[in-house]
Write a protein that holds these residues in place. Sequence first.
Motif, PDB file in Angstrom:
ATOM      1  N   PHE A 127      10.551 -27.108 -70.785  1.00 33.00           N
ATOM      2  CA  PHE A 127      11.819 -26.793 -70.665  1.00 33.00           C
ATOM      3  C   PHE A 127      12.220 -26.787 -69.126  1.00 33.00           C
ATOM      4  CE2 PHE A 127      12.887 -26.969 -74.983  1.00 33.00           C
ATOM      5  CZ  PHE A 127      14.136 -27.703 -75.022  1.00 33.00           C
ATOM      6  N   ILE A 128      11.285 -26.034 -68.090  1.00 33.80           N
ATOM      7  CA  ILE A 128      11.275 -25.968 -66.856  1.00 33.80           C
ATOM      8  C   ILE A 128      11.261 -27.386 -66.378  1.00 33.80           C
ATOM      9  CG2 ILE A 128      10.392 -25.220 -64.635  1.00 33.80           C
ATOM     10  CD1 ILE A 128       9.483 -22.665 -66.508  1.00 33.80           C
ATOM     11  N   LYS A 129      10.541 -28.386 -66.553  1.00 36.65           N
ATOM     12  CA  LYS A 129      10.302 -29.815 -66.226  1.00 36.65           C
ATOM     13  C   LYS A 129      11.371 -30.433 -66.611  1.00 36.65           C
ATOM     14  CE  LYS A 129       5.751 -30.581 -64.908  1.00 36.65           C
ATOM     15  NZ  LYS A 129       4.483 -31.367 -65.138  1.00 36.65           N
ATOM     16  N   VAL A 130      12.032 -30.141 -67.841  1.00 35.92           N
ATOM     17  CA  VAL A 130      13.108 -30.915 -68.212  1.00 35.92           C
ATOM     18  C   VAL A 130      14.205 -30.727 -67.432  1.00 35.92           C
ATOM     19  CG1 VAL A 130      14.930 -31.117 -70.230  1.00 35.92           C
ATOM     20  CG2 VAL A 130      12.492 -31.278 -70.753  1.00 35.92           C
ATOM     21  N   ILE A 131      14.579 -29.561 -67.154  1.00 39.68           N
ATOM     22  CA  ILE A 131      15.655 -28.732 -66.233  1.00 39.68           C
ATOM     23  C   ILE A 131      15.527 -29.653 -65.051  1.00 39.68           C
ATOM     24  CG2 ILE A 131      16.626 -26.970 -65.107  1.00 39.68           C
ATOM     25  CD1 ILE A 131      16.098 -25.334 -67.521  1.00 39.68           C
ATOM     26  N   THR A 132      14.405 -29.521 -64.419  1.00 41.08           N
ATOM     27  CA  THR A 132      14.042 -30.205 -62.893  1.00 41.08           C
ATOM     28  C   THR A 132      14.334 -31.634 -63.091  1.00 41.08           C
ATOM     29  OG1 THR A 132      12.230 -28.378 -62.408  1.00 41.08           O
ATOM     30  CG2 THR A 132      12.364 -30.322 -61.132  1.00 41.08           C
ATOM     31  N   LYS A 133      13.674 -32.330 -63.851  1.00 38.60           N
ATOM     32  CA  LYS A 133      13.829 -33.605 -63.874  1.00 38.60           C
ATOM     33  C   LYS A 133      15.347 -34.378 -64.194  1.00 38.60           C
ATOM     34  CE  LYS A 133       9.281 -35.088 -65.573  1.00 38.60           C
ATOM     35  NZ  LYS A 133       8.912 -35.935 -64.604  1.00 38.60           N
ATOM     36  N   LEU A 134      16.167 -33.296 -64.993  1.00 39.11           N
ATOM     37  CA  LEU A 134      17.776 -33.584 -65.149  1.00 39.11           C
ATOM     38  C   LEU A 134      18.275 -33.367 -63.960  1.00 39.11           C
ATOM     39  CD1 LEU A 134      18.307 -32.117 -68.765  1.00 39.11           C
ATOM     40  CD2 LEU A 134      18.534 -34.389 -68.184  1.00 39.11           C
ATOM     41  N   GLN A 135      18.185 -32.144 -63.365  1.00 40.05           N
ATOM     42  CA  GLN A 135      18.630 -32.072 -61.857  1.00 40.05           C
ATOM     43  C   GLN A 135      18.389 -33.087 -61.149  1.00 40.05           C
ATOM     44  OE1 GLN A 135      17.773 -28.050 -61.376  1.00 40.05           O
ATOM     45  NE2 GLN A 135      19.717 -27.271 -62.651  1.00 40.05           N
ATOM     46  N   GLU A 136      17.266 -33.767 -60.961  1.00 39.43           N
ATOM     47  CA  GLU A 136      16.855 -34.697 -60.086  1.00 39.43           C
ATOM     48  C   GLU A 136      17.258 -36.074 -60.274  1.00 39.43           C
ATOM     49  OE1 GLU A 136      12.479 -34.079 -59.751  1.00 39.43           O
ATOM     50  OE2 GLU A 136      12.621 -32.417 -58.606  1.00 39.43           O
ATOM     51  N   GLY A 137      17.855 -36.119 -61.350  1.00 43.08           N
ATOM     52  CA  GLY A 137      18.548 -37.586 -62.086  1.00 43.08           C
ATOM     53  C   GLY A 137      17.281 -38.382 -62.379  1.00 43.08           C
ATOM     54  N   LYS A 138      16.374 -37.661 -63.058  1.00 50.63           N
ATOM     55  CA  LYS A 138      15.378 -38.712 -63.371  1.00 50.63           C
ATOM     56  C   LYS A 138      15.289 -39.047 -65.145  1.00 50.63           C
ATOM     57  CE  LYS A 138      11.821 -37.272 -60.042  1.00 50.63           C
ATOM     58  NZ  LYS A 138      10.571 -36.580 -59.669  1.00 50.63           N
ATOM     59  N   TYR A 139      16.312 -38.636 -65.458  1.00 48.62           N
ATOM     60  CA  TYR A 139      16.677 -38.908 -66.612  1.00 48.62           C
ATOM     61  C   TYR A 139      17.509 -40.035 -66.960  1.00 48.62           C
ATOM     62  CZ  TYR A 139      18.191 -38.794 -71.770  1.00 48.62           C
ATOM     63  OH  TYR A 139      18.655 -39.057 -72.933  1.00 48.62           O
ATOM     64  N   VAL A 140      17.285 -41.059 -67.696  1.00 50.68           N
ATOM     65  CA  VAL A 140      17.863 -42.300 -68.058  1.00 50.68           C
ATOM     66  C   VAL A 140      18.147 -42.234 -69.532  1.00 50.68           C
ATOM     67  CG1 VAL A 140      18.275 -44.727 -67.809  1.00 50.68           C
ATOM     68  CG2 VAL A 140      17.201 -43.548 -65.979  1.00 50.68           C
ATOM     69  N   PRO A 141      19.542 -42.199 -70.190  1.00 50.92           N
ATOM     70  CA  PRO A 141      19.785 -42.227 -71.663  1.00 50.92           C
ATOM     71  C   PRO A 141      19.656 -43.577 -72.292  1.00 50.92           C
ATOM     72  CG  PRO A 141      21.625 -42.071 -70.471  1.00 50.92           C
ATOM     73  CD  PRO A 141      20.775 -41.919 -69.448  1.00 50.92           C
ATOM     74  N   SER A 142      18.147 -43.970 -71.969  1.00 49.32           N
ATOM     75  CA  SER A 142      18.104 -45.297 -72.701  1.00 49.32           C
ATOM     76  C   SER A 142      17.296 -45.299 -73.849  1.00 49.32           C
ATOM     77  CB  SER A 142      17.266 -46.347 -71.904  1.00 49.32           C
ATOM     78  OG  SER A 142      15.856 -45.590 -71.434  1.00 49.32           O
TER      79      SER A 142
ATOM     80  N   LEU B  78      24.970 -35.060 -74.137  1.00 50.91           N
ATOM     81  CA  LEU B  78      24.618 -33.503 -73.594  1.00 50.91           C
ATOM     82  C   LEU B  78      23.815 -33.649 -72.394  1.00 50.91           C
ATOM     83  CD1 LEU B  78      24.125 -31.699 -77.022  1.00 50.91           C
ATOM     84  CD2 LEU B  78      26.157 -31.383 -75.364  1.00 50.91           C
ATOM     85  N   ALA B  79      22.794 -34.361 -72.393  1.00 56.22           N
ATOM     86  CA  ALA B  79      21.870 -34.290 -71.233  1.00 56.22           C
ATOM     87  C   ALA B  79      22.659 -34.961 -70.006  1.00 56.22           C
ATOM     88  CB  ALA B  79      20.478 -35.312 -71.448  1.00 56.22           C
ATOM     89  N   MET B  80      23.459 -35.790 -70.019  1.00 60.39           N
ATOM     90  CA  MET B  80      24.202 -36.484 -69.078  1.00 60.39           C
ATOM     91  C   MET B  80      25.379 -35.474 -68.510  1.00 60.39           C
ATOM     92  SD  MET B  80      22.395 -38.870 -68.457  1.00 60.39           S
ATOM     93  CE  MET B  80      23.386 -39.407 -66.924  1.00 60.39           C
ATOM     94  N   SER B  81      25.911 -34.680 -69.705  1.00 60.81           N
ATOM     95  CA  SER B  81      26.803 -33.816 -69.267  1.00 60.81           C
ATOM     96  C   SER B  81      26.097 -32.614 -68.624  1.00 60.81           C
ATOM     97  CB  SER B  81      27.484 -33.045 -70.723  1.00 60.81           C
ATOM     98  OG  SER B  81      28.460 -32.294 -70.538  1.00 60.81           O
ATOM     99  N   TYR B  82      24.979 -32.101 -68.949  1.00 53.96           N
ATOM    100  CA  TYR B  82      24.354 -31.073 -68.067  1.00 53.96           C
ATOM    101  C   TYR B  82      24.345 -31.536 -66.738  1.00 53.96           C
ATOM    102  CZ  TYR B  82      20.783 -28.127 -66.274  1.00 53.96           C
ATOM    103  OH  TYR B  82      20.166 -26.982 -65.625  1.00 53.96           O
ATOM    104  N   VAL B  83      23.715 -32.799 -66.722  1.00 54.06           N
ATOM    105  CA  VAL B  83      23.641 -33.416 -65.130  1.00 54.06           C
ATOM    106  C   VAL B  83      24.562 -33.326 -64.407  1.00 54.06           C
ATOM    107  CG1 VAL B  83      23.104 -35.567 -64.027  1.00 54.06           C
ATOM    108  CG2 VAL B  83      21.485 -34.790 -65.836  1.00 54.06           C
TER     109      VAL B  83
END
Length: 197
Positions: A57-72, A12-17
């Motif tokens: 959740f604001i930070k989560v959205i920002t980090k997701l949009q900046e591509g800083k989440y890696v689904p490891s 889901l996180a990657m789908s949001y990205v």
Amino acid sequence: MKHLENMTDEQLAMSYVEGNNRAFDILLSRNQSKLFSYIMFVVHDIEKANDIFQETFIKVITKLQEGKYVPSGRFSAWLIRIAHNIIIDNFRNEKAERFVDTSVENDLSDLDSKFLDTNIEDLFVNEQVFCDVKKMMNKLPVNQREVIFMRFFQQMSFKEIAETTNVSINTSLGRMRYAVLNLRRMAKDYDIALDLY
């Protein structure tokens, strides 16, 4: 394509990205209760917990949009790590010496003991044991309480706890060991039987 409801949090996180806003709505609904419970457990102030929850959740959205989440790893562990860092920053800003107030009001009453499924007599005994454990947990040092909460109430691995709290796995294991030893000592000192039926 997999239906959103059937996706893992990581998917889901990657789908949001990739631009699917509905994926984030599902992520939020799946994780908000668990995240808020963690925050409330640490800060024990509803207004502060709400602020930290929103900031997380604001930070989560920002980090997701900046591509800083890696689904490891697990998304929920990543989420709690962000909240943990925000809590630490808030306490540093307030120059607080402690994470939580260990007064009578901080009795962990927001934790749920529904996992005990037994007859009424056993349920009463189990409720009493759970109540005693919660009282004893309030007497533990904050870092020991936090690791117990993450391990038993958030079902996080020691690796996830270590990453979330920015310590080594050995430190996390050590904190758990000392917490268990302290709980056993308190149970012995107060002659509390901790057997669940």
